[in-house]
Design an enzyme around this catalytic site. Structure first.
Site, short mmCIF file in Angstrom:
data_model
loop_
_atom_site.label_atom_id
_atom_site.label_comp_id
_atom_site.label_asym_id
_atom_site.label_seq_id
_atom_site.Cartn_x
_atom_site.Cartn_y
_atom_site.Cartn_z
N ASP A 529 13.16 44.55 -75.52
CA ASP A 529 12.48 44.53 -74.22
C ASP A 529 11.70 45.82 -73.99
O ASP A 529 11.89 46.83 -74.70
CB ASP A 529 13.53 44.31 -73.12
N ASP A 594 8.27 35.84 -68.30
CA ASP A 594 9.53 35.70 -67.55
C ASP A 594 9.48 34.51 -66.61
O ASP A 594 10.48 34.15 -66.00
CB ASP A 594 9.81 36.97 -66.74
#
Ligand code: DGJ
Length: 791
Positions: A529, A594
């Protein structure tokens, strides 16, 4: 007025003498396509180091006296006469370059494949220089492989550089040699007045993708400050009407906007080292181009840092496409003998509309960009990612039960997301402390990984190695490790700051921390990430470190791959923030967004497909109401949309009802049955309107296909138009079926539509492509998947 002006007649004389010149063709052997260019090396050992390499280059010391100003040179004089023609060919595309007596080669053609027997003289005649009235007395082509500041050039420069004393800011390169290899041209040029060498590499792959990069070497004694060196300059013809730019934001990635390019320049820049705002791609299209037909030129930059993409209409109406890094002040200062290597820029051309360029990019990425453990891609394992189902609320016994439930759904890889380490119980603290939290996992993580393995699942773990929360052990021990302008307030985003991973001590710490866990826990996959933009990213000396950060990241990824050859890595970056081919050369999956809302994902995945093959784009079925939009959609709609990528599930499987579990198993099975085709076939963009999306994948031999027909909004018409399915063989007949677990909707379905959901119907490819199928009426946020098998 006679066209036989003195300068024109002088030019013609030059042309006549220059017609002894030869046509040089690379990539062609007796008209046949040559074998593909092999990869220089594994991307795990970067083929073309993007660093400022120190090379031993003889640096002729610059004469103290300035060179004499040469005599006036007119258009048509020997120095501006054509010398040779070069070409690169693939099945569908041709690049033609003209080497003039001086300057860098002109791009004469980038587009449709040209016949083999084109004579250089014809090209020279067609491109014969002509100067307008009341214009410059010297002629120069408007578009060369790198347009610099200097001579009569006023358009956006591809090189901006100067010496510290302000000199050497104009450049006029002359070609020294052009090396030809199959499918490849290496142009070696130099400017002996300002002591620079330039090597431009061009490769045209058998997948119709042109790759271009440049390497600039400072051969003078003084440093050279470089503010810009573009990777690729591509010619787009004047008949192009619209430019599609990529833009977005977090949860709104890969949006495409089409705009008309008048006598102006369209520029997108991203300066965050993350590209939610602008994926580094741009597309040009002729009027009327659509998913399946019309001429389209597309380009993208293989770079995970800041970038500048531009389309500029030149004074004659043609368009210059440029792709390159965006450099922060002072980032590139080349000492004597040092070189700057650009990242690669990629260009595709197709006369088969937007899907033609997408297919070229997908095929090229599969063959030349992606690197798989054990050399070839294994079937993409269905993932269960713990984030949306658990958030930071991790509980070991619950995770054990989730693994068991996931196994029953057919999941093949379990990924434990954020929150498993240090004091990280929310996003305000603990980031950077890569030690397993004993309060959650008193026995460590190995038992959990073993549990996944025992259930025939791989085990994946979340990391965000480039970042640190100021509220962490790591930051307390090493506040000097962060990128920040000393003396200014710390800029935090999601309560975190960025580590300077180009420092060897930082990089070694991260490598050891991650590598040790990979070995000791038994990690098969890392979700990598990267949850904030870089801003004021200065190193400990106050210098901008954006570029170095990207190079250090690639090195770190390569180090991990070398140490753990079967490890796969996902480039996550808040979803879609690092989705470029630079990252793809070092990772195996891109988390696209997301936002897992299926209606939004239709658009996001459509944008991503223009550049990325479906097998690397993570597409997840998540719970309802959706965590980002709050919308509630049927499982059929969520699953049908997610099927067209690397499938994942992003919810707590223990919260599913028995019916949902049963249906989800069927969707997972369907994906497993179809993924061989979905992950290797040819992308097809069908007719897309404001209310309906038709998208699919056809087998390369057209023996099979799978299509998504999704209703994105209420149609205005009383009944829906027949759905045309592109890319099929018009001479074959296909059995078309809406496979289980899909259910027929709508009132009074026709017998054909009932059959479509039972045993299938048989229709010829020509009818499916040209006339289309009348399908049951879909309401907004409903979708069908249709499977076609040639009989
Ligand atoms: C952003 C990612 O995109 C999400 O999937 C999740 O991993 C969170 N970060 C965790 O902090």
């Amino acid at each position: 007025m006679s066209s036989e002006t003195p300068k024109n007649s002088s030019r013609k004389k030059t042309l006549l003498t220059s017609r002894r010149t030869i046509c040089k063709a690379a990539g062609l052997a007796g008209g046949a396509l040559l074998v593909s260019t092999a990869k220089a090396s594994s991307p795990h050992e970067p083929a073309s180091p993007l660093s400022q390499d120190t090379k031993t280059v003889a640096s002729p010391s610059r004469s103290m006296s300035l060179p004499a100003i040469p005599a006036r040179m007119a258009a048509g004089d020997a120095d501006s006469a054509p010398r040779s023609m070069y070409r690169l060919d693939s099945l569908a595309a041709t690049l033609v370059l003209i080497e003039w007596q001086e300057g860098l080669p002109e791009i004469a053609h980038w587009g449709a494949r040209l016949p083999q027997n084109i004579h250089a003289e014809d090209v020279f005649t067609a491109r014969e220089a002509d100067t307008a009235q009341n214009a410059t007395d010297q002629w120069k082509p408007l578009i060369t492989l790198l347009d610099t500041i200097g001579d009569w050039r006023f358009d956006q420069p591809g090189l901006i550089a100067h010496r510290p004393d302000g000199t050497d800011w104009t450049a006029n390169f002359s070609v020294k040699t052009i090396e030809e290899k199959p499918r490849r041209l290496s142009i070696h040029a130099e400017d002996t007045i300002i002591n620079l060498k330039l090597v431009i590499e061009l490769t045209l792959s058998e997948q119709n993708v042109l790759t271009m990069s440049s390497c600039l070497t400072n051969t003078g004694p003084e440093p050279l400050e470089v503010a810009r060196l573009v990777s690729g300059t591509f010619l787009v013809p004047d008949r192009v009407q619209s430019i599609r730019v990529m833009h977005g934001a977090w949860t709104k990635e890969f949006d495409v906007s089409s705009m008309t390019l008048a006598q102006a320049e369209i520029v997108t820049e991203s300066r965050r080292n993350r590209t939610h705002d602008h994926f580094p791609g741009m597309i040009a299209a002729t009027a009327g181009a659509n998913g399946t037909s019309g001429e389209v030129w597309s380009m993208q930059l293989g770079w995970s840092g800041s970038h500048r993409m531009s389309a500029q209409r030149l004074e004659d109406g043609r368009i210059r496409f440029c792709a390159g890094e965006w450099l922060y002040p002072g980032e590139v200062s080349l000492q004597s003998g040092e070189s700057l290597q650009t990242p690669p820029a990629y260009a595709a051309y197709s006369n088969e509309g937007f899907s033609g360029c997408a297919r070229a990019f997908h095929a090229h990425a599969r063959k030349h960009v992606l690197v798989w453990p054990n050399k070839s891609m294994s079937p993409r394992p269905v993932i269960l990612n713990s984030w949306e189902g658990n958030g930071f609320n991790l509980n070991e016994p619950h995770l054990f039960r989730q693994i068991e439930a996931a196994a029953k759904l057919g999941v093949e890889r379990f990924v434990l997301d954020d929150g498993w380490f240090g004091s990280r119980r929310d996003d305000s603290r603990g980031l950077g402390d890569w030690n397993i939290a004993p309060d959650i996992f008193p026995r460590g993580l190995k038992p959990l990984a073993d549990h996944a393995h025992q259930h025939a699942m791989q085990f994946g773990l979340w990391f965000e190695p480039e970042m640190v929360n100021p509220e962490s052990e790591l930051y307390r021990a090493h506040p000097d490790w962060v990128l920040a302008v000393r003396g200014r307030p710390l800029r935090t985003s999601r309560y975190q700051v960025v580590l300077d991973i180009s420092r060897p001590d930082v990089c070694d710490y991260l490598f050891s921390a991650v590598s040790q866990l990979v070995s000791s826990v038994g990690i098969d996959y890392i979700k990598w990430d990267f949850n904030r933009d870089l801003v004021e990213a200065a190193d400990a000396h106050g210098r901008a470190a954006y570029r170095r950060q990207v190079l250090a990241l690639y090195t770190l990824w390569d180090r991990l791959h070398a140490a753990h050859p079967t490890l796969e890595i996902e480039s996550c970056a808040s979803g879609g923030g690092r989705a470029d081919w630079g990252a793809l050369a070092h990772t195996q999956r891109i988390w696209t967004s997301d936002n897992t809302d299926a209606l939004d994902r239709l658009r996001i995945q459509g944008g991503a497909w223009q550049f990325l093959p479906p097998e690397v784009t993570g597409t997840h079925i998540s719970a309802v109401p959706n965590g980002i939009t709050g919308r509630v959609f049927t499982l059929q709609f969520r699953a049908a949309v997610a099927l067209f990528g690397h499938l994942g599930i992003e919810l707590d499987p223990l919260e599913l009802s028995a019916d949902e579990r049963e249906e989800l198993v069927l969707w997972v099975n369907l994906h497993k049955r179809l993924r061989g085709l979905l992950h290797s076939g040819d992308a097809q963009f069908g007719e897309e309107t404001s209310d309906r999306v038709v998208r699919g994948v056809t087998a390369q031999d057209r023996s099979a296909a799978i299509f998504l027909i999704a209703q994105s909004d209420a149609g205005k018409a009383r009944s829906a138009a027949p759905v045309r399915l592109p890319g099929l063989d018009p001479n074959r007949r296909y059995r078309v079926i809406a496979p289980t677990p899909q259910k027929l909707t709508g009132n009074n379905p026709s017998a054909a539509n009932r059959a479509l959901f039972e045993k299938g119907i048989v229709v010829s490819g020509a009818v499916l492509q040209e006339m289309g199928l009348t399908l049951p009426r879909l309401y907004p946020a409903q979708a069908f998947i249709l499977e076609c098998q040639a009989i």
